[in-house]
Design a protein around this motif. Structure first.
Motif, mmCIF file in Angstrom:
data_model
loop_
_atom_site.group_PDB
_atom_site.id
_atom_site.type_symbol
_atom_site.label_atom_id
_atom_site.label_comp_id
_atom_site.label_asym_id
_atom_site.label_seq_id
_atom_site.Cartn_x
_atom_site.Cartn_y
_atom_site.Cartn_z
ATOM 1 N N PHE A 84 -9.201 -6.360 -8.865
ATOM 2 C CA PHE A 84 -8.292 -5.714 -7.914
ATOM 3 C C PHE A 84 -7.905 -6.675 -6.791
ATOM 4 C CE2 PHE A 84 -7.944 -3.498 -3.839
ATOM 5 C CZ PHE A 84 -6.886 -2.650 -4.085
ATOM 6 N N TYR B 299 1.525 -0.384 -8.580
ATOM 7 C CA TYR B 299 1.131 1.007 -8.850
ATOM 8 C C TYR B 299 0.767 1.203 -10.315
ATOM 9 C CZ TYR B 299 2.675 1.955 -4.163
ATOM 10 O OH TYR B 299 2.808 1.941 -2.811
ATOM 11 N N PHE C 84 -2.621 -0.409 -10.602
ATOM 12 C CA PHE C 84 -3.676 0.434 -10.019
ATOM 13 C C PHE C 84 -4.047 1.567 -10.969
ATOM 14 C CE2 PHE C 84 -2.024 -0.640 -5.510
ATOM 15 C CZ PHE C 84 -2.652 -1.864 -5.561
#
Length: 126
Positions: free
Chosen positions: A51, A89, A92
């Protein structure tokens, strides 16, 4: 106090609970729980590192590559804008699904539970 016949305690052979726990349930040993925790912690740190790398790559690419912020894609948007507006997005969501799936699989494999019987073994096959 004498008790009436209706509220007498069941004999020990019929009594299934001891100390508030069903004695037919299986419980994990502390070592199993600890090993599972350590494994899940490693998985979480790995996904967190991924991440951080991906999130830091967006501004890093803007500083390192001119075309990343000055190039134009569909609608006149730069690759950097597309990545920040949409790509992150999607990343994620994919990362969350992958982490949850792996964590659940690790927990299911490492921690015990009642053995699941297939419908064919129970005789309930349709």
């Amino acid at each position: 106090m004498p008790s009436s016949g209706g509220d007498s305690p069941r004999p020990d052979s019929e009594h299934r609970e001891q100390g508030g726990y069903d004695i037919t349930d299986e419980y994990d040993m502390p070592a199993e729980v600890d090993a599972t925790f350590r494994t899940l912690r490693r998985v979480a740190f790995g996904y967190f590192a991924l991440f951080v790398v991906v999130v830091a790559a967006v501004p890093g690419l803007t500083l390192a590559l001119d075309w990343w912020s000055q190039g134009r894609l569909v609608g006149g948007m730069s690759p950097s804008f597309v990545m920040a507006a949409f790509g992150l997005y999607v990343f994620f969501f994919a990362l969350a699904v992958a982490a949850a799936t792996l964590a659940n699989a690790v927990e299911d494999r490492m921690l015990g539970g009642p053995e699941r019987e297939h419908p064919e073994q129970r005789g309930d096959a349709p």
